[in-house]
Write a protein that holds these residues in place. Sequence first.
Motif, PDB file in Angstrom:
ATOM      1  N   ARG A 190      14.850 -40.636 -96.935  1.00 33.68           N
ATOM      2  CA  ARG A 190      15.724 -39.497 -96.711  1.00 33.68           C
ATOM      3  C   ARG A 190      16.413 -39.664 -95.363  1.00 33.68           C
ATOM      4  O   ARG A 190      15.848 -40.240 -94.430  1.00 33.68           O
ATOM      5  CB  ARG A 190      14.933 -38.181 -96.722  1.00 33.68           C
ATOM      6  CG  ARG A 190      14.201 -37.877 -98.013  1.00 33.68           C
ATOM      7  CD  ARG A 190      15.149 -37.712 -99.194  1.00 33.68           C
ATOM      8  NE  ARG A 190      16.143 -36.694 -98.997  1.00 33.68           N
ATOM      9  CZ  ARG A 190      16.015 -35.406 -99.338  1.00 33.68           C
ATOM     10  NH1 ARG A 190      14.882 -35.008 -99.898  1.00 33.68           N
ATOM     11  NH2 ARG A 190      16.988 -34.551 -99.150  1.00 33.68           N
ATOM     12  N   GLY A 191      17.626 -39.181 -95.251  1.00 31.58           N
ATOM     13  CA  GLY A 191      18.368 -39.280 -94.007  1.00 31.58           C
ATOM     14  C   GLY A 191      18.171 -38.063 -93.127  1.00 31.58           C
ATOM     15  O   GLY A 191      17.910 -36.958 -93.622  1.00 31.58           O
ATOM     16  N   ASN A 200      22.326 -42.519 -98.699  1.00 38.55           N
ATOM     17  CA  ASN A 200      21.130 -43.219 -99.159  1.00 38.55           C
ATOM     18  C   ASN A 200      20.877 -42.961-100.647  1.00 38.55           C
ATOM     19  O   ASN A 200      20.520 -43.873-101.400  1.00 38.55           O
ATOM     20  CB  ASN A 200      19.915 -42.791 -98.343  1.00 38.55           C
ATOM     21  CG  ASN A 200      19.936 -43.327 -96.931  1.00 38.55           C
ATOM     22  OD1 ASN A 200      20.819 -44.099 -96.567  1.00 38.55           O
ATOM     23  ND2 ASN A 200      18.973 -42.918 -96.121  1.00 38.55           N
ATOM     24  N   ALA A 201      21.056 -41.714-101.066  1.00 36.12           N
ATOM     25  CA  ALA A 201      20.851 -41.377-102.474  1.00 36.12           C
ATOM     26  C   ALA A 201      21.853 -42.091-103.367  1.00 36.12           C
ATOM     27  O   ALA A 201      21.498 -42.636-104.427  1.00 36.12           O
ATOM     28  CB  ALA A 201      20.951 -39.867-102.668  1.00 36.12           C
ATOM     29  N   PRO A 242      14.010 -36.269-105.289  1.00 36.04           N
ATOM     30  CA  PRO A 242      13.799 -36.232-103.841  1.00 36.04           C
ATOM     31  C   PRO A 242      12.414 -35.717-103.471  1.00 36.04           C
ATOM     32  O   PRO A 242      11.863 -34.832-104.117  1.00 36.04           O
ATOM     33  CB  PRO A 242      14.869 -35.224-103.380  1.00 36.04           C
ATOM     34  CG  PRO A 242      14.990 -34.268-104.538  1.00 36.04           C
ATOM     35  CD  PRO A 242      14.683 -35.067-105.793  1.00 36.04           C
ATOM     36  N   THR A 243      11.824 -36.296-102.432  1.00 36.04           N
ATOM     37  CA  THR A 243      10.669 -35.721-101.769  1.00 36.04           C
ATOM     38  C   THR A 243      11.065 -35.468-100.313  1.00 36.04           C
ATOM     39  O   THR A 243      12.209 -35.707 -99.922  1.00 36.04           O
ATOM     40  CB  THR A 243       9.452 -36.657-101.814  1.00 36.04           C
ATOM     41  OG1 THR A 243       9.702 -37.815-100.986  1.00 36.04           O
ATOM     42  CG2 THR A 243       9.174 -37.116-103.240  1.00 36.04           C
ATOM     43  N   ARG A 244      10.140 -34.997 -99.517  1.00 38.04           N
ATOM     44  CA  ARG A 244      10.471 -34.718 -98.118  1.00 38.04           C
ATOM     45  C   ARG A 244      10.910 -35.970 -97.371  1.00 38.04           C
ATOM     46  O   ARG A 244      11.792 -35.919 -96.517  1.00 38.04           O
ATOM     47  CB  ARG A 244       9.261 -34.102 -97.416  1.00 38.04           C
ATOM     48  CG  ARG A 244       9.523 -33.658 -95.972  1.00 38.04           C
ATOM     49  CD  ARG A 244       8.254 -33.089 -95.360  1.00 38.04           C
ATOM     50  NE  ARG A 244       8.469 -32.674 -93.990  1.00 38.04           N
ATOM     51  CZ  ARG A 244       8.789 -31.446 -93.623  1.00 38.04           C
ATOM     52  NH1 ARG A 244       8.950 -30.501 -94.535  1.00 38.04           N
ATOM     53  NH2 ARG A 244       8.955 -31.146 -92.347  1.00 38.04           N
ATOM     54  N   SER A 245      10.339 -37.136 -97.708  1.00 45.56           N
ATOM     55  CA  SER A 245      10.613 -38.348 -96.940  1.00 45.56           C
ATOM     56  C   SER A 245      11.395 -39.418 -97.705  1.00 45.56           C
ATOM     57  O   SER A 245      11.930 -40.333 -97.084  1.00 45.56           O
ATOM     58  CB  SER A 245       9.302 -38.968 -96.442  1.00 45.56           C
ATOM     59  OG  SER A 245       8.459 -39.292 -97.534  1.00 45.56           O
ATOM     60  N   THR A 351       7.271 -48.297 -94.166  1.00 46.27           N
ATOM     61  CA  THR A 351       7.247 -47.436 -92.977  1.00 46.27           C
ATOM     62  C   THR A 351       7.737 -46.036 -93.326  1.00 46.27           C
ATOM     63  O   THR A 351       7.149 -45.028 -92.899  1.00 46.27           O
ATOM     64  CB  THR A 351       8.115 -48.039 -91.861  1.00 46.27           C
ATOM     65  OG1 THR A 351       7.590 -49.319 -91.497  1.00 46.27           O
ATOM     66  CG2 THR A 351       8.145 -47.149 -90.626  1.00 46.27           C
ATOM     67  N   ALA A 352       8.820 -45.950 -94.110  1.00 41.31           N
ATOM     68  CA  ALA A 352       9.331 -44.641 -94.524  1.00 41.31           C
ATOM     69  C   ALA A 352       8.300 -43.898 -95.373  1.00 41.31           C
ATOM     70  O   ALA A 352       8.154 -42.668 -95.264  1.00 41.31           O
ATOM     71  CB  ALA A 352      10.631 -44.821 -95.295  1.00 41.31           C
ATOM     72  N   LYS A 353       7.564 -44.613 -96.206  1.00 42.51           N
ATOM     73  CA  LYS A 353       6.571 -43.965 -97.068  1.00 42.51           C
ATOM     74  C   LYS A 353       5.357 -43.474 -96.290  1.00 42.51           C
ATOM     75  O   LYS A 353       4.702 -42.514 -96.702  1.00 42.51           O
ATOM     76  CB  LYS A 353       6.157 -44.915 -98.190  1.00 42.51           C
ATOM     77  CG  LYS A 353       7.262 -45.128 -99.217  1.00 42.51           C
ATOM     78  CD  LYS A 353       6.905 -46.178-100.248  1.00 42.51           C
ATOM     79  CE  LYS A 353       8.005 -46.319-101.291  1.00 42.51           C
ATOM     80  NZ  LYS A 353       7.749 -47.415-102.260  1.00 42.51           N
ATOM     81  N   PHE A 354       5.036 -44.119 -95.172  1.00 43.50           N
ATOM     82  CA  PHE A 354       3.962 -43.615 -94.305  1.00 43.50           C
ATOM     83  C   PHE A 354       4.275 -42.222 -93.773  1.00 43.50           C
ATOM     84  O   PHE A 354       3.370 -41.480 -93.382  1.00 43.50           O
ATOM     85  CB  PHE A 354       3.750 -44.549 -93.111  1.00 43.50           C
ATOM     86  CG  PHE A 354       2.886 -45.744 -93.373  1.00 43.50           C
ATOM     87  CD1 PHE A 354       1.701 -45.634 -94.083  1.00 43.50           C
ATOM     88  CD2 PHE A 354       3.243 -46.990 -92.879  1.00 43.50           C
ATOM     89  CE1 PHE A 354       0.891 -46.747 -94.310  1.00 43.50           C
ATOM     90  CE2 PHE A 354       2.447 -48.106 -93.096  1.00 43.50           C
ATOM     91  CZ  PHE A 354       1.273 -47.989 -93.812  1.00 43.50           C
ATOM     92  N   ALA A 355       5.562 -41.855 -93.736  1.00 39.75           N
ATOM     93  CA  ALA A 355       5.976 -40.601 -93.107  1.00 39.75           C
ATOM     94  C   ALA A 355       5.328 -39.384 -93.749  1.00 39.75           C
ATOM     95  O   ALA A 355       5.103 -38.369 -93.084  1.00 39.75           O
ATOM     96  CB  ALA A 355       7.497 -40.468 -93.146  1.00 39.75           C
TER      97      ALA A 355
END
Length: 367
Positions: A190-191, A200-201, A242-245, A351-355
């Motif tokens: 997500r941006g 990004n989407a 979409p999810t939060r991250s 890294t983005a998924k760790f968020a």
Amino acid sequence: MLVADSSAAVAPGCAYRAGDFLLTTPGGVLVADGPGVALDLPAARTALARPDAVVVGALPFQPDVPASLMVPSAVRRRPPLTLSTAPAGGRWTVRHDGSAAYVEAVRRALTSIAAGVVDKVVLARCMDLVADDPVDVGRLVETLSARDPHGYTFATGAGSRTLVGTSPELLVSRRGDRVTSNPLAGSRPRGADPATDGRNATQLLRSAKDRREHAMVVTAVADALAPLCRDLTVPADPELLPTRSMWHLSTRVTGTVRDRGTTALDLAMALHPTPAVCGTPAAAARALIGELEPFDRGCYTGAVGWTDHRGDGEWVVAIRCGEVDGTEVRLFAGAGVVAGSVPEAELAETTAKFATLLGALGLEERQ
């Protein structure tokens, strides 16, 4: 088996206690009291033949690892949680994030793909954290659920640890004759601003590489369900979820179970693992994962859920999760590697998924 369907059945908040099983969904919350009667997979299938039985817990990624299943002493239900999104907080030290080893593993996987060993392999890395004080799992569950109310937040025992996370991916559900699976594959972060987020989407939806990866998963899900279900509906094109991250490519596959004796647990085992968490061909991808990943996945990329004596149930893919053990937390994140993958880009995706977990722990600034 006591099953209560009222908001009074569960105290405010998630009411999670060590040893319990908890699963929040957009439709409500299921809390199963532990410690219950521990079961392996064959015993779980036998237990479901008993009147009023419910089996809950987690399935591992590797088939030779014992499942973490139980028949609880009681099951309680309540409406969706309404909670604060404030992070669990605390002071943290990162012991290890596996980034350098991960880039090298992706490079080696690309060599195997070029040699025709696999078409796709999903490689993961882990991040080990330690807190000054023991982690409050109940607070962490509440924060995760509030931050992703349309996801599936879970907490369940996995050996000596507690598996906690918020999965966006429904492996399978069965309600009466109706079967639903919602495979995800292909992701973008997500941006921070609407323009970046929208770009990004759009890039994800138009990406030939991600759509090819997604199609592999959808085909595998449909093929696995076809012997067990009739009237399968498989949309031709994915949608954005979409999810939060993260943004994900999503396809909702539906059908009608052929035999009412086929339970939600049976369906989950027929589908697990999908190419979204393993790769294709599955056996070769699993072997390559064992060779390239320097840790045991346990129940990460397994499945978490429940099935009752009627065969109804719900199982979600165990992603966006971590294992909690006192003051220690191990987080997991993975990405699908196919021809055309770039190691540094796959590292960025993990890294983005760790968020999801880092944000709930108050460590969003690390992203």
